[in-house]
Write a protein that holds these residues in place. Sequence first.
Motif, PDB file in Angstrom:
ATOM      1  N   TYR A  35       0.874  -1.122  -0.247  1.00  0.00           N
ATOM      2  CA  TYR A  35       0.133   0.024  -0.070  1.00  0.00           C
ATOM      3  C   TYR A  35       0.923   1.396  -0.018  1.00  0.00           C
ATOM      4  O   TYR A  35       0.521   2.128  -0.476  1.00  0.00           O
ATOM      5  CB  TYR A  35      -1.089   0.039   1.011  1.00  0.00           C
ATOM      6  CG  TYR A  35      -2.191  -0.527   0.917  1.00  0.00           C
ATOM      7  CD1 TYR A  35      -3.400   0.064   0.437  1.00  0.00           C
ATOM      8  CD2 TYR A  35      -2.378  -2.132   0.734  1.00  0.00           C
ATOM      9  CE1 TYR A  35      -4.499  -0.482  -0.127  1.00  0.00           C
ATOM     10  CE2 TYR A  35      -3.617  -2.574   0.158  1.00  0.00           C
ATOM     11  CZ  TYR A  35      -4.582  -1.983  -0.222  1.00  0.00           C
ATOM     12  OH  TYR A  35      -5.737  -2.493  -0.450  1.00  0.00           O
ATOM     13  N   THR A  36       2.113   1.429   0.525  1.00  0.00           N
ATOM     14  CA  THR A  36       3.104   2.480   0.495  1.00  0.00           C
ATOM     15  C   THR A  36       3.400   2.450  -1.056  1.00  0.00           C
ATOM     16  O   THR A  36       3.245   3.914  -1.577  1.00  0.00           O
ATOM     17  CB  THR A  36       4.418   2.131   1.155  1.00  0.00           C
ATOM     18  OG1 THR A  36       4.031   1.834   2.682  1.00  0.00           O
ATOM     19  CG2 THR A  36       5.140   3.317   1.016  1.00  0.00           C
ATOM     20  N   PRO A  83      -1.383   8.764  -6.153  1.00  0.00           N
ATOM     21  CA  PRO A  83      -1.507   9.558  -4.758  1.00  0.00           C
ATOM     22  C   PRO A  83      -2.790  10.343  -4.488  1.00  0.00           C
ATOM     23  O   PRO A  83      -3.080  10.758  -3.283  1.00  0.00           O
ATOM     24  CB  PRO A  83      -0.219  10.777  -5.272  1.00  0.00           C
ATOM     25  CG  PRO A  83      -0.098  10.792  -6.600  1.00  0.00           C
ATOM     26  CD  PRO A  83      -0.447   9.102  -6.953  1.00  0.00           C
ATOM     27  N   ARG A  84      -3.720  10.293  -5.560  1.00  0.00           N
ATOM     28  CA  ARG A  84      -4.988  11.090  -5.309  1.00  0.00           C
ATOM     29  C   ARG A  84      -6.056   9.924  -5.144  1.00  0.00           C
ATOM     30  O   ARG A  84      -7.156  10.255  -5.022  1.00  0.00           O
ATOM     31  CB  ARG A  84      -5.365  11.931  -6.528  1.00  0.00           C
ATOM     32  CG  ARG A  84      -4.368  13.126  -6.599  1.00  0.00           C
ATOM     33  CD  ARG A  84      -4.636  13.836  -8.046  1.00  0.00           C
ATOM     34  NE  ARG A  84      -3.770  15.127  -7.920  1.00  0.00           N
ATOM     35  CZ  ARG A  84      -2.538  15.159  -8.761  1.00  0.00           C
ATOM     36  NH1 ARG A  84      -2.190  13.911  -9.228  1.00  0.00           N
ATOM     37  NH2 ARG A  84      -1.961  16.129  -8.814  1.00  0.00           N
ATOM     38  N   SER A  85      -5.675   8.712  -4.976  1.00  0.00           N
ATOM     39  CA  SER A  85      -6.647   7.508  -5.001  1.00  0.00           C
ATOM     40  C   SER A  85      -7.100   7.339  -3.237  1.00  0.00           C
ATOM     41  O   SER A  85      -6.131   7.489  -2.656  1.00  0.00           O
ATOM     42  CB  SER A  85      -6.165   6.400  -5.538  1.00  0.00           C
ATOM     43  OG  SER A  85      -5.937   6.573  -6.954  1.00  0.00           O
ATOM     44  N   ASP A  86      -8.307   6.863  -3.241  1.00  0.00           N
ATOM     45  CA  ASP A  86      -8.808   6.088  -2.019  1.00  0.00           C
ATOM     46  C   ASP A  86      -8.237   4.741  -2.057  1.00  0.00           C
ATOM     47  O   ASP A  86      -8.612   3.944  -3.010  1.00  0.00           O
ATOM     48  CB  ASP A  86     -10.291   6.380  -1.863  1.00  0.00           C
ATOM     49  CG  ASP A  86     -10.517   7.725  -1.782  1.00  0.00           C
ATOM     50  OD1 ASP A  86      -9.883   8.395  -0.684  1.00  0.00           O
ATOM     51  OD2 ASP A  86     -11.611   8.327  -2.222  1.00  0.00           O
ATOM     52  N   LYS A 141       0.929  -3.463  14.884  1.00  0.00           N
ATOM     53  CA  LYS A 141       2.079  -2.580  14.365  1.00  0.00           C
ATOM     54  C   LYS A 141       1.991  -2.227  13.067  1.00  0.00           C
ATOM     55  O   LYS A 141       2.012  -1.021  12.568  1.00  0.00           O
ATOM     56  CB  LYS A 141       3.290  -3.447  14.529  1.00  0.00           C
ATOM     57  CG  LYS A 141       4.813  -2.818  13.987  1.00  0.00           C
ATOM     58  CD  LYS A 141       5.971  -3.772  14.043  1.00  0.00           C
ATOM     59  CE  LYS A 141       6.901  -3.392  13.167  1.00  0.00           C
ATOM     60  NZ  LYS A 141       8.144  -4.219  13.183  1.00  0.00           N
ATOM     61  N   TYR A 142       1.532  -3.222  12.024  1.00  0.00           N
ATOM     62  CA  TYR A 142       1.375  -2.762  10.639  1.00  0.00           C
ATOM     63  C   TYR A 142      -0.046  -2.007  10.458  1.00  0.00           C
ATOM     64  O   TYR A 142      -0.103  -1.533   9.575  1.00  0.00           O
ATOM     65  CB  TYR A 142       1.673  -3.927   9.664  1.00  0.00           C
ATOM     66  CG  TYR A 142       2.860  -4.433   9.869  1.00  0.00           C
ATOM     67  CD1 TYR A 142       4.026  -3.524   9.173  1.00  0.00           C
ATOM     68  CD2 TYR A 142       3.371  -5.545  10.604  1.00  0.00           C
ATOM     69  CE1 TYR A 142       5.502  -3.875   9.246  1.00  0.00           C
ATOM     70  CE2 TYR A 142       4.697  -5.732  10.467  1.00  0.00           C
ATOM     71  CZ  TYR A 142       5.732  -5.269  10.001  1.00  0.00           C
ATOM     72  OH  TYR A 142       6.945  -5.535  10.236  1.00  0.00           O
ATOM     73  N   ALA A 143      -0.960  -2.535  11.237  1.00  0.00           N
ATOM     74  CA  ALA A 143      -2.184  -1.750  11.267  1.00  0.00           C
ATOM     75  C   ALA A 143      -2.154  -0.280  11.444  1.00  0.00           C
ATOM     76  O   ALA A 143      -2.623   0.597  10.812  1.00  0.00           O
ATOM     77  CB  ALA A 143      -3.269  -2.235  12.162  1.00  0.00           C
ATOM     78  N   LYS A 164      -1.562   5.400   8.701  1.00  0.00           N
ATOM     79  CA  LYS A 164      -0.965   6.633   8.381  1.00  0.00           C
ATOM     80  C   LYS A 164      -0.689   7.080   6.723  1.00  0.00           C
ATOM     81  O   LYS A 164      -0.135   8.212   6.762  1.00  0.00           O
ATOM     82  CB  LYS A 164       0.677   6.590   9.148  1.00  0.00           C
ATOM     83  CG  LYS A 164       0.500   6.665  10.847  1.00  0.00           C
ATOM     84  CD  LYS A 164       1.712   6.460  11.291  1.00  0.00           C
ATOM     85  CE  LYS A 164       1.904   6.264  12.826  1.00  0.00           C
ATOM     86  NZ  LYS A 164       3.157   6.255  13.514  1.00  0.00           N
ATOM     87  N   ILE A 165      -0.967   6.000   5.924  1.00  0.00           N
ATOM     88  CA  ILE A 165      -0.912   6.268   4.600  1.00  0.00           C
ATOM     89  C   ILE A 165      -2.105   7.422   4.184  1.00  0.00           C
ATOM     90  O   ILE A 165      -3.092   7.132   4.713  1.00  0.00           O
ATOM     91  CB  ILE A 165      -0.776   4.957   3.834  1.00  0.00           C
ATOM     92  CG1 ILE A 165       0.443   4.086   4.171  1.00  0.00           C
ATOM     93  CG2 ILE A 165      -0.919   5.201   2.268  1.00  0.00           C
ATOM     94  CD1 ILE A 165       0.439   2.934   3.417  1.00  0.00           C
TER      95      ILE A 165
END
Length: 484
Positions: A434-435, A442-445, A466-468, A473-474
């Motif tokens: 997802y990163t 960058p403009r996508s949900d 931890k990864y959730a 934060k993305i």
Amino acid sequence: MPPALSLPSLPSELRKLIVSFLVPPLDALGPGSKNDLKNANLTHRCLSEWVPEHMFKEMCLEHVAVGMASHLERLSVERGMRRVRKYVKVILVKVPPAIRWEIGMGEDLNNLDDITIRRLYRIPNRTTAIRVTDAQRAYADEFHRALVEPFIDNRRWFHLLRDASRCWRNIFRSFPNLQEIVIGCCERLEHPKETDTAVFVTKYGRDVNLRDEIDPPFVEDATVNMGWASSIVLQNIPPGVKGLHLTIANMDNLNSYATVNRLPNLIFRSNQWLDVHPPVHITNLSVTVRGVVGVHGDLQHMSGAGSAPVIRHWIEVLSSLISLRRLEFREDPLREYNRALSFSYGRHTNTEDHILRHILHSTRMAHIDTLQLTGFLIDAQCLRETLTSNETLRFDTIVLEDVQMMEAERHDGSDDELGKDFEFLRGWKWFALYTRLSQLHPRSDLWLTRPVSNYCGAENYRLHDKYARALRKIARMHLDIDGT
């Protein structure tokens, strides 16, 4: 004292809501499924104003025998039913399953009638004499005639395909408000009452258990029939239809003369319809990937066998749908069962690859707003390449729901590699994926629902906190671990 409430005293819109609760779900349409609606119409006259709208909104086109018109086809031509045609919004096209009779046969390749009777009465093999009563033999004969023979004849499928090409266009165009077409399977226990199959079920009851009564059970699958039916639907869609639910049939038989390949190829070779009258009005498409897991055969080979012709066909189809806005791919949930349908036993199959990767990599789909993947068990590297290899794709929304990301064993057993496996199961590759998606779009949900990690197809592991936290934060990220 206010009068007691009764159905006639309720507002009309509440009566409409009551009627809507009596409607069976689309995947449950079959014999007797609308009896509650019929009874409501007869018993409570005050509901009659809304019953027709819900009774005819979703209808079945059962295409199971050449020369036998379905109920929907009769509805499309009967003068007395003209007033209800406007209510039909969704058509569920149901084609029959095929029986892979050769699976589980071993050396026992003798007469199929004998095979049925041996399986019914657990007679071990052809060296053991068949000793049954006259009544048992009569039942076995009826069972074979009704529940086996109609589903093993390859000629039947050719005739059904040709008949569908001739009549479906006229049927679809008879309903002026048709909005959606769905491909489904008409199981053996739900065939129309005019068929031998339905007569047998009526005589012996719907509790005839096809899985337990016969041992070993015949392997039944509708993948190929649903595949060619999907392509015929694409060729015959009326302009008002906006949504489709179709099937991709991915089989591993590499013999170009086999029925399993020849039937779809009859459609694939006639792709000129995409140039003449492409279904440019389709805005919503959901496609279920069925068949044998993996990519089969050489994708550069031009023969009509394996995964190559299926991939080429769907690339052409998707590239032609210029009005498409929402595209969903689903994976058949019977993945484990479908391993029994393999022809080549994996000798020419790459199980770590997926046909979806090749379809999305080469398809021109700049016009699509939403891409959704649902229910896949897919290799981690393959999933990453599926979503990121075609950098020309630009989506407003990307959704992954109930996807199991699998890591195949590729390491040497060192501590470093085992540590990576541990972090993989905790979810670090979901974060990495997802990163990357956020960088490409960058403009996508970005939506992620009920993600799990899976090592070598074994136990599933939920996303670690931890990864959730890192995923949340993305930018524009929507994470739902529980699916609530």
